[in-house]
Scaffold this motif. Structure first.
Motif, PDB file in Angstrom:
ATOM      1  N   ASP A   1       0.787  -1.225   0.000  1.00 21.35           N
ATOM      2  CA  ASP A   1       0.000   0.000   0.000  1.00 21.35           C
ATOM      3  C   ASP A   1       0.825   1.284   0.000  1.00 21.35           C
ATOM      4  O   ASP A   1       0.511   2.226  -0.730  1.00 21.35           O
ATOM      5  CB  ASP A   1      -0.964   0.005   1.184  1.00 21.35           C
ATOM      6  CG  ASP A   1      -1.968  -1.135   1.115  1.00 21.35           C
ATOM      7  OD1 ASP A   1      -2.036  -1.833   0.080  1.00 21.35           O
ATOM      8  OD2 ASP A   1      -2.699  -1.331   2.101  1.00 21.35           O
TER       9      ASP A   1
ATOM     10  N   ASN B   1      -9.455  -3.230  -5.345  1.00 24.78           N
ATOM     11  CA  ASN B   1     -10.302  -2.335  -4.563  1.00 24.78           C
ATOM     12  C   ASN B   1      -9.458  -1.509  -3.587  1.00 24.78           C
ATOM     13  O   ASN B   1      -9.635  -0.291  -3.473  1.00 24.78           O
ATOM     14  CB  ASN B   1     -11.361  -3.151  -3.814  1.00 24.78           C
ATOM     15  CG  ASN B   1     -12.387  -2.279  -3.148  1.00 24.78           C
ATOM     16  OD1 ASN B   1     -12.841  -1.284  -3.701  1.00 24.78           O
ATOM     17  ND2 ASN B   1     -12.770  -2.656  -1.941  1.00 24.78           N
ATOM     18  N   ARG B   2      -8.537  -2.144  -2.906  1.00 26.59           N
ATOM     19  CA  ARG B   2      -7.654  -1.443  -1.964  1.00 26.59           C
ATOM     20  C   ARG B   2      -6.796  -0.413  -2.701  1.00 26.59           C
ATOM     21  O   ARG B   2      -6.662   0.728  -2.272  1.00 26.59           O
ATOM     22  CB  ARG B   2      -6.775  -2.461  -1.229  1.00 26.59           C
ATOM     23  CG  ARG B   2      -5.892  -1.849  -0.173  1.00 26.59           C
ATOM     24  CD  ARG B   2      -5.068  -2.888   0.599  1.00 26.59           C
ATOM     25  NE  ARG B   2      -4.218  -3.682  -0.289  1.00 26.59           N
ATOM     26  CZ  ARG B   2      -4.398  -4.984  -0.558  1.00 26.59           C
ATOM     27  NH1 ARG B   2      -5.389  -5.644  -0.013  1.00 26.59           N
ATOM     28  NH2 ARG B   2      -3.594  -5.615  -1.377  1.00 26.59           N
TER      29      ARG B   2
ATOM     30  N   LYS C   1      -8.838   2.637  -3.741  1.00 24.58           N
ATOM     31  CA  LYS C   1      -9.071   3.522  -2.598  1.00 24.58           C
ATOM     32  C   LYS C   1      -7.833   4.364  -2.297  1.00 24.58           C
ATOM     33  O   LYS C   1      -7.936   5.564  -2.027  1.00 24.58           O
ATOM     34  CB  LYS C   1      -9.461   2.704  -1.370  1.00 24.58           C
ATOM     35  CG  LYS C   1     -10.864   2.172  -1.423  1.00 24.58           C
ATOM     36  CD  LYS C   1     -11.183   1.347  -0.189  1.00 24.58           C
ATOM     37  CE  LYS C   1     -12.575   0.740  -0.309  1.00 24.58           C
ATOM     38  NZ  LYS C   1     -12.886  -0.155   0.813  1.00 24.58           N
TER      39      LYS C   1
ATOM     40  N   LYS D   1      -7.466   7.033  -5.062  1.00 25.12           N
ATOM     41  CA  LYS D   1      -8.431   8.123  -4.895  1.00 25.12           C
ATOM     42  C   LYS D   1      -7.993   9.082  -3.793  1.00 25.12           C
ATOM     43  O   LYS D   1      -8.105  10.305  -3.943  1.00 25.12           O
ATOM     44  CB  LYS D   1      -9.818   7.554  -4.607  1.00 25.12           C
ATOM     45  CG  LYS D   1     -10.480   6.921  -5.833  1.00 25.12           C
ATOM     46  CD  LYS D   1     -11.758   6.172  -5.514  1.00 25.12           C
ATOM     47  CE  LYS D   1     -12.824   7.043  -4.938  1.00 25.12           C
ATOM     48  NZ  LYS D   1     -14.091   6.294  -4.702  1.00 25.12           N
ATOM     49  N   HIS D   2      -7.479   8.546  -2.700  1.00 23.51           N
ATOM     50  CA  HIS D   2      -6.994   9.379  -1.600  1.00 23.51           C
ATOM     51  C   HIS D   2      -5.804  10.229  -2.060  1.00 23.51           C
ATOM     52  O   HIS D   2      -5.748  11.431  -1.792  1.00 23.51           O
ATOM     53  CB  HIS D   2      -6.615   8.502  -0.405  1.00 23.51           C
ATOM     54  CG  HIS D   2      -6.061   9.261   0.748  1.00 23.51           C
ATOM     55  ND1 HIS D   2      -6.850  10.018   1.594  1.00 23.51           N
ATOM     56  CD2 HIS D   2      -4.785   9.403   1.188  1.00 23.51           C
ATOM     57  CE1 HIS D   2      -6.082  10.595   2.500  1.00 23.51           C
ATOM     58  NE2 HIS D   2      -4.828  10.231   2.271  1.00 23.51           N
TER      59      HIS D   2
END
Length: 136
Positions: free
Chosen positions: A78, A115-116, A119, A122-123
């Protein structure tokens, strides 16, 4: 780089590529935070990842950026996903390119991984749009 050792050509080229992709601020922070313990690791990634792989002329930085994002997302890295989404401001990969890469992740590595990553992207996009990005 070890202050007493001369920088190799591959290290110097890698440092230039790393700076062009991630930005001077990011690389300066990494170098400032480097200690005797992790300096060999920083030298390794600068020479191998940036000076050997990213410096190859076969693919553009845009193409490498898209593949890197897909791999990082698929593996669930991430923090690296966020860093490389920010780097697209320097590599030429568009938001549409990133979306396409993550669609591939969904099919080939799983919907939860994509999906992770979506997200996270987008952040990061929201931060970039608000001018809050650390490096740009």
């Amino acid at each position: 780089m070890n202050p007493s050792a001369p920088a190799s050509t591959r290290y110097r080229e890698g440092l230039a590529v790393r700076r062009s992709v991630l930005g001077d601020a990011h690389v300066d922070r990494a170098e400032t935070a480097s200690t005797d313990f992790d300096r060999p690791f920083q030298e390794l990634i600068t020479e191998a990842a940036w000076g050997t792989v990213w410096a190859r002329p076969t693919w553009s930085k845009r193409e490498r950026s898209m593949v890197t994002l897909a791999l990082l997302a698929a593996l669930g890295h991430d923090e690296e996903v966020a860093m490389h989404v920010r780097a697209t401001a320097n590599t030429g990969a568009s938001r549409e390119d990133i979306c396409e890469a993550f669609l591939h992740v969904a099919i080939y590595a799983g919907v939860p991984a994509a999906n992770r990553a979506i997200k996270i992207a987008k952040h990061v996009f929201a931060e970039m749009d608000a001018g809050k990005s650390d490096d740009h």
